[in-house]
Scaffold this active site. Sequence first.
Site, PDB file in Angstrom:
ATOM      1  N   ILE A  17       0.838  -1.213   0.000  1.00 45.83           N
ATOM      2  CA  ILE A  17       0.000   0.000   0.000  1.00 45.83           C
ATOM      3  C   ILE A  17       0.870   1.260   0.000  1.00 45.83           C
ATOM      4  O   ILE A  17       0.591   2.209  -0.737  1.00 45.83           O
ATOM      5  CB  ILE A  17      -0.975  -0.018   1.204  1.00 45.83           C
ATOM      6  CG1 ILE A  17      -1.930  -1.216   1.085  1.00 45.83           C
ATOM      7  CG2 ILE A  17      -1.758   1.287   1.288  1.00 45.83           C
ATOM      8  CD1 ILE A  17      -2.793  -1.472   2.313  1.00 45.83           C
ATOM      9  N   SER A  23      -3.946   2.830   8.138  1.00 44.94           N
ATOM     10  CA  SER A  23      -3.391   1.502   8.450  1.00 44.94           C
ATOM     11  C   SER A  23      -4.114   0.841   9.628  1.00 44.94           C
ATOM     12  O   SER A  23      -5.010   0.025   9.425  1.00 44.94           O
ATOM     13  CB  SER A  23      -1.900   1.618   8.697  1.00 44.94           C
ATOM     14  OG  SER A  23      -1.337   0.335   8.768  1.00 44.94           O
ATOM     15  N   ARG A  24      -3.748   1.195  10.838  1.00 40.53           N
ATOM     16  CA  ARG A  24      -4.440   0.682  12.024  1.00 40.53           C
ATOM     17  C   ARG A  24      -4.456   1.782  13.083  1.00 40.53           C
ATOM     18  O   ARG A  24      -3.458   2.496  13.272  1.00 40.53           O
ATOM     19  CB  ARG A  24      -3.739  -0.555  12.594  1.00 40.53           C
ATOM     20  CG  ARG A  24      -3.997  -1.841  11.819  1.00 40.53           C
ATOM     21  CD  ARG A  24      -5.445  -2.296  11.893  1.00 40.53           C
ATOM     22  NE  ARG A  24      -5.682  -3.529  11.154  1.00 40.53           N
ATOM     23  CZ  ARG A  24      -6.094  -3.591   9.884  1.00 40.53           C
ATOM     24  NH1 ARG A  24      -6.311  -2.481   9.210  1.00 40.53           N
ATOM     25  NH2 ARG A  24      -6.307  -4.762   9.303  1.00 40.53           N
ATOM     26  N   ASP A  67      -8.783   6.888   8.762  1.00 39.98           N
ATOM     27  CA  ASP A  67      -9.751   5.876   8.326  1.00 39.98           C
ATOM     28  C   ASP A  67      -9.875   4.798   9.399  1.00 39.98           C
ATOM     29  O   ASP A  67     -10.757   3.940   9.317  1.00 39.98           O
ATOM     30  CB  ASP A  67      -9.283   5.244   7.004  1.00 39.98           C
ATOM     31  CG  ASP A  67     -10.323   4.284   6.445  1.00 39.98           C
ATOM     32  OD1 ASP A  67     -11.511   4.675   6.417  1.00 39.98           O
ATOM     33  OD2 ASP A  67      -9.971   3.153   6.050  1.00 39.98           O
ATOM     34  N   GLU A 108     -11.897   1.722  17.517  1.00 37.24           N
ATOM     35  CA  GLU A 108     -12.928   1.589  16.480  1.00 37.24           C
ATOM     36  C   GLU A 108     -13.818   0.367  16.650  1.00 37.24           C
ATOM     37  O   GLU A 108     -14.971   0.366  16.212  1.00 37.24           O
ATOM     38  CB  GLU A 108     -12.295   1.578  15.089  1.00 37.24           C
ATOM     39  CG  GLU A 108     -11.478   0.323  14.769  1.00 37.24           C
ATOM     40  CD  GLU A 108     -10.973   0.312  13.323  1.00 37.24           C
ATOM     41  OE1 GLU A 108     -10.322   1.270  12.914  1.00 37.24           O
ATOM     42  OE2 GLU A 108     -11.248  -0.675  12.603  1.00 37.24           O
ATOM     43  N   HIS A 162     -13.199   3.142   8.543  1.00 39.75           N
ATOM     44  CA  HIS A 162     -12.419   1.995   8.034  1.00 39.75           C
ATOM     45  C   HIS A 162     -13.000   1.487   6.708  1.00 39.75           C
ATOM     46  O   HIS A 162     -13.463   0.354   6.615  1.00 39.75           O
ATOM     47  CB  HIS A 162     -12.394   0.871   9.089  1.00 39.75           C
ATOM     48  CG  HIS A 162     -11.183  -0.018   8.935  1.00 39.75           C
ATOM     49  ND1 HIS A 162     -10.540  -0.594  10.012  1.00 39.75           N
ATOM     50  CD2 HIS A 162     -10.506  -0.442   7.842  1.00 39.75           C
ATOM     51  CE1 HIS A 162      -9.529  -1.331   9.583  1.00 39.75           C
ATOM     52  NE2 HIS A 162      -9.485  -1.250   8.274  1.00 39.75           N
TER      53      HIS A 162
END
Length: 357
Positions: free
Chosen positions: A160, A237-238, A262, A267, A299
């Site tokens: 990515i 990413s996370r 995102d 989350e 996400h």
Amino acid sequence: MELAVFSAKPYDKTFLHTERAAEINEGAGIRIVYHEFSLSLETVSLAYGAAAVCVFVNDDVSAPVLEALHAGGVRAVLLRCAGFNHVDLVVAARLGIFVANVPAYSPEAVAEFAVALVQTLNRNTHRAYNRVREGNFSLNGLLGRTLYGKTVGVVGTGRIGVAFARVMHGFGCRLLAYDPYPNDDFRRYGDYTELETLLAESDVVSLHCPLTESTRHIINEDTLGRMKKGAMLVNTSRGGLIRTRAVIAALKSKHLGGLALDVYEGESAFFYNDHSGTIIEDDELMRLTTFHNVLVCGHQAFFTEEALSEIADSTIRNLSDFAQNRPCKFALVQSLEDSDKSDAPPLARRDSIPVRI
Ligand code: NAD
């Protein structure tokens, strides 16, 4: 063979269904059972009797859940995502549970979304959209910056990160990257440097490394302080890569110029479900949504037709490999049976990078 799919949404059912499974698996029977809720200790018993479970990013695949799955006869965990930070691979290996992910369903889909976040946040198109709908054509507060010639820092140059670098290079940006395992794919677009230099010189910093113990809170008070004043931070990413409390402080002090997320640390309690009629108790998430220079999405960077189709097909192929005891190129943990045959350890890791076995 039964596959229990957790966190199943309508779009999952559109792409991952029994007919497609039969097609890919050359007619061999796979019965798919969908559960709309996520996998957890409370729901794990619903998988009993299935050969495999299929999970997504916010399902709980920790040691106690894996032990319960094993006790219920489940022998495979299929991730319909690339990240596997939520899976206890060591315990899976000990239990002989096969684990496979879908590492590269569409790196471009995620990279393009990261670019969309940069563009939206930088040029305020989300705010312009709302204003115009109310008849407000004022430009006050919508001022952006030309990206051409700016420096973009990429943290993690895997699939990515490189796809993101390719697009930003096309915009005419100067690319810097930090990755403990540099690769030639990125070198076509920019230069590797230390994280400290990247943070100090970049106008945009985009995170594309996996969440591991060594990357957790890689963006914290100290690293934020090293960023160029007014720079923009993007995380597709996370969530755990960023210490939320620290970015809130950096936004309040105006040192951080913008934040596009995102993914978010907490989350799993909210994302992918409608909470509009409830009181959201996460004060940090709610604080983030009050900043005019913060963009939070739920996400969705992976969410393209092409990616969902590839995720479904790879998931079925992973299941077929497991069922037919074939080597699986996307295995993160082979079953003990397989590893006995291949002399390979059930799990091998090179630092934080999984080695396919
Ligand atoms: P990848 O494995 O191809 O690349 C990850 C890169 O990060 C590797 O080059 C690795 O060397 C590097 N890395 C490891 N530790 C690092 C560190 N400490 N600092 C900097 N770099 C480091 O993974 P990918 O396919 O490019 O995916 C990247 C991440 O994107 C995944 O881990 C996943 O969490 C996330 N992701 C998000 C979405 C989404 O919808 N938002 C979708 C897919 C993947």
